[in-house]
Write a protein that holds these residues in place. Structure first.
Motif, PDB file in Angstrom:
ATOM      1  N   HIS A 273      92.675  51.811  15.988  1.00  0.00           N
ATOM      2  CA  HIS A 273      92.771  53.247  15.711  1.00  0.00           C
ATOM      3  C   HIS A 273      91.707  53.671  14.692  1.00  0.00           C
ATOM      4  O   HIS A 273      91.066  54.721  14.852  1.00  0.00           O
ATOM      5  N   HIS A 274      91.525  52.867  13.670  1.00  0.00           N
ATOM      6  CA  HIS A 274      90.491  53.201  12.673  1.00  0.00           C
ATOM      7  C   HIS A 274      89.106  53.211  13.331  1.00  0.00           C
ATOM      8  O   HIS A 274      88.282  54.092  13.047  1.00  0.00           O
ATOM      9  N   LEU A 275      88.871  52.258  14.218  1.00  0.00           N
ATOM     10  CA  LEU A 275      87.576  52.229  14.921  1.00  0.00           C
ATOM     11  C   LEU A 275      87.419  53.440  15.841  1.00  0.00           C
ATOM     12  O   LEU A 275      86.325  54.011  15.941  1.00  0.00           O
ATOM     13  N   ASP A 276      88.515  53.822  16.527  1.00  0.00           N
ATOM     14  CA  ASP A 276      88.460  55.025  17.380  1.00  0.00           C
ATOM     15  C   ASP A 276      87.961  56.212  16.561  1.00  0.00           C
ATOM     16  O   ASP A 276      87.092  56.979  17.003  1.00  0.00           O
ATOM     17  N   GLU A 277      88.527  56.355  15.389  1.00  0.00           N
ATOM     18  CA  GLU A 277      88.149  57.504  14.544  1.00  0.00           C
ATOM     19  C   GLU A 277      86.720  57.364  14.037  1.00  0.00           C
ATOM     20  O   GLU A 277      85.959  58.348  14.009  1.00  0.00           O
ATOM     21  N   GLU A 278      86.366  56.155  13.594  1.00  0.00           N
ATOM     22  CA  GLU A 278      85.025  55.976  13.010  1.00  0.00           C
ATOM     23  C   GLU A 278      83.923  56.127  14.064  1.00  0.00           C
ATOM     24  O   GLU A 278      82.819  56.580  13.758  1.00  0.00           O
TER      25      GLU A 278
ATOM     26  N   VAL B 255      85.434  60.292  16.157  1.00  0.00           N
ATOM     27  CA  VAL B 255      85.889  61.505  15.471  1.00  0.00           C
ATOM     28  C   VAL B 255      85.025  61.788  14.244  1.00  0.00           C
ATOM     29  O   VAL B 255      84.509  62.895  14.084  1.00  0.00           O
ATOM     30  N   PHE B 256      84.857  60.803  13.402  1.00  0.00           N
ATOM     31  CA  PHE B 256      84.158  61.042  12.141  1.00  0.00           C
ATOM     32  C   PHE B 256      82.681  61.421  12.311  1.00  0.00           C
ATOM     33  O   PHE B 256      82.177  62.247  11.530  1.00  0.00           O
ATOM     34  N   PRO B 257      81.945  60.856  13.277  1.00  0.00           N
ATOM     35  CA  PRO B 257      80.534  61.244  13.390  1.00  0.00           C
ATOM     36  C   PRO B 257      80.333  62.756  13.565  1.00  0.00           C
ATOM     37  O   PRO B 257      79.407  63.329  12.991  1.00  0.00           O
TER      38      PRO B 257
ATOM     39  N   ASP C  80      89.258  55.468   2.679  1.00  0.00           N
ATOM     40  CA  ASP C  80      90.676  55.114   2.866  1.00  0.00           C
ATOM     41  C   ASP C  80      90.814  53.944   3.839  1.00  0.00           C
ATOM     42  O   ASP C  80      91.638  53.048   3.633  1.00  0.00           O
ATOM     43  N   HIS C  81      90.060  53.971   4.938  1.00  0.00           N
ATOM     44  CA  HIS C  81      90.151  52.864   5.899  1.00  0.00           C
ATOM     45  C   HIS C  81      89.838  51.537   5.209  1.00  0.00           C
ATOM     46  O   HIS C  81      90.462  50.522   5.502  1.00  0.00           O
ATOM     47  N   GLY C  82      88.871  51.572   4.303  1.00  0.00           N
ATOM     48  CA  GLY C  82      88.543  50.357   3.549  1.00  0.00           C
ATOM     49  C   GLY C  82      89.688  49.919   2.651  1.00  0.00           C
ATOM     50  O   GLY C  82      90.032  48.730   2.589  1.00  0.00           O
TER      51      GLY C  82
ATOM     52  N   ASP D 232      99.480  59.597   3.234  1.00  0.00           N
ATOM     53  CA  ASP D 232      98.552  60.608   2.691  1.00  0.00           C
ATOM     54  C   ASP D 232      97.318  60.740   3.588  1.00  0.00           C
ATOM     55  O   ASP D 232      96.822  61.852   3.819  1.00  0.00           O
ATOM     56  N   HIS D 233      96.842  59.611   4.094  1.00  0.00           N
ATOM     57  CA  HIS D 233      95.656  59.582   4.962  1.00  0.00           C
ATOM     58  C   HIS D 233      95.925  60.352   6.263  1.00  0.00           C
ATOM     59  O   HIS D 233      95.104  61.163   6.706  1.00  0.00           O
ATOM     60  N   ILE D 234      97.074  60.112   6.853  1.00  0.00           N
ATOM     61  CA  ILE D 234      97.427  60.771   8.113  1.00  0.00           C
ATOM     62  C   ILE D 234      97.577  62.288   7.901  1.00  0.00           C
ATOM     63  O   ILE D 234      97.130  63.086   8.732  1.00  0.00           O
TER      64      ILE D 234
ATOM     65  N   LEU E 266      96.011  64.094   5.735  1.00  0.00           N
ATOM     66  CA  LEU E 266      94.662  64.657   5.590  1.00  0.00           C
ATOM     67  C   LEU E 266      93.959  64.739   6.947  1.00  0.00           C
ATOM     68  O   LEU E 266      93.271  65.722   7.244  1.00  0.00           O
ATOM     69  N   GLU E 267      94.145  63.714   7.767  1.00  0.00           N
ATOM     70  CA  GLU E 267      93.514  63.745   9.100  1.00  0.00           C
ATOM     71  C   GLU E 267      94.098  64.866   9.962  1.00  0.00           C
ATOM     72  O   GLU E 267      93.352  65.600  10.624  1.00  0.00           O
ATOM     73  N   GLU E 268      95.425  64.985   9.957  1.00  0.00           N
ATOM     74  CA  GLU E 268      96.051  65.954  10.864  1.00  0.00           C
ATOM     75  C   GLU E 268      95.880  67.396  10.388  1.00  0.00           C
ATOM     76  O   GLU E 268      95.824  68.323  11.201  1.00  0.00           O
TER      77      GLU E 268
END
Ligand SMILES: [Fe+2]
Ligand SMILES: [Fe+2]
Length: 183
Positions: free
Chosen positions: A67-72, A75-77, A97-99, A140-142, A144-146
């Protein structure tokens, strides 16, 4: 602060529906992990706790990392290419946060694997505290993402790339399953 962005009713629905469902799954697994850490302190490594510890090790070590890779990757780019400073700053915070989540998980995983084997060479209270820290950061991370990142990304992700994104996500999981001997 980022201004809220109305979700776009476009072909990105499938991608973001998938990511939203995954967040629900993470929250469910975090609840299981919390209960396990609490029960372990009271009951020790019962058969049920050992079985669940193994399932949680497997899930967080594989699915959560995907899931973190999906976002990185997908989504994040789109957010990092924004010319809005707050969007870029928030994205850097999410990557950081992923780190931290990876570091927290690497602290929890050896103890949880030990539980799966019926061993308790560690202090269960320390494990419970580590789980609480992990859980709070994830929640908290979720949020912020949502609330900020996904709504921004919905209007920034290039729709022409969605098929390729889906193919990459499926292929990455297929390679992982093949390497781990799963069907
Ligand atoms: Fe994330
Ligand atoms: Fe996420």
């Amino acid at each position: 602060m980022l201004a809220p962005v109305a979700p776009a009713a476009s072909t990105d629905d499938h991608l973001f529906h998938f990511l939203d469902l995954f967040h629900k799954d993470i929250q469910h697994r975090l609840g299981q992990l919390h209960a396990l850490a609490t029960d372990l302190e009271a009951d020790g490594p019962t058969t049920a706790i050992r079985t669940q510890a193994r399932e949680l090790v497997n899930w967080f070590s594989a699915e959560a990392r995907e899931h973190h890779l999906d976002e990185e990757k997908h989504v994040f780019p789109a957010l990092l290419s924004s010319n809005v400073e707050a969007v870029v700053d928030t994205t850097h915070r999410l990557i950081q946060d992923h780190g931290w989540l990876e570091a927290d998980w690497n602290e929890i995983e050896p103890s949880l694997s030990a539980v799966a084997e019926g061993n308790t060479w560690f202090d269960p209270a320390v494990l419970r505290h580590a789980v609480e820290v992990f859980e709070q950061l994830y929640v908290d991370h979720i949020v912020l993402e949502e609330s900020l990142a996904y709504p921004e990304a919905r209007v920034r992700v290039d729709p022409s790339q969605l098929d390729a994104m889906g193919v990459e996500m499926a292929k990455r999981r297929a390679v992982r399953d093949a390497q781990s001997g799963k069907d």
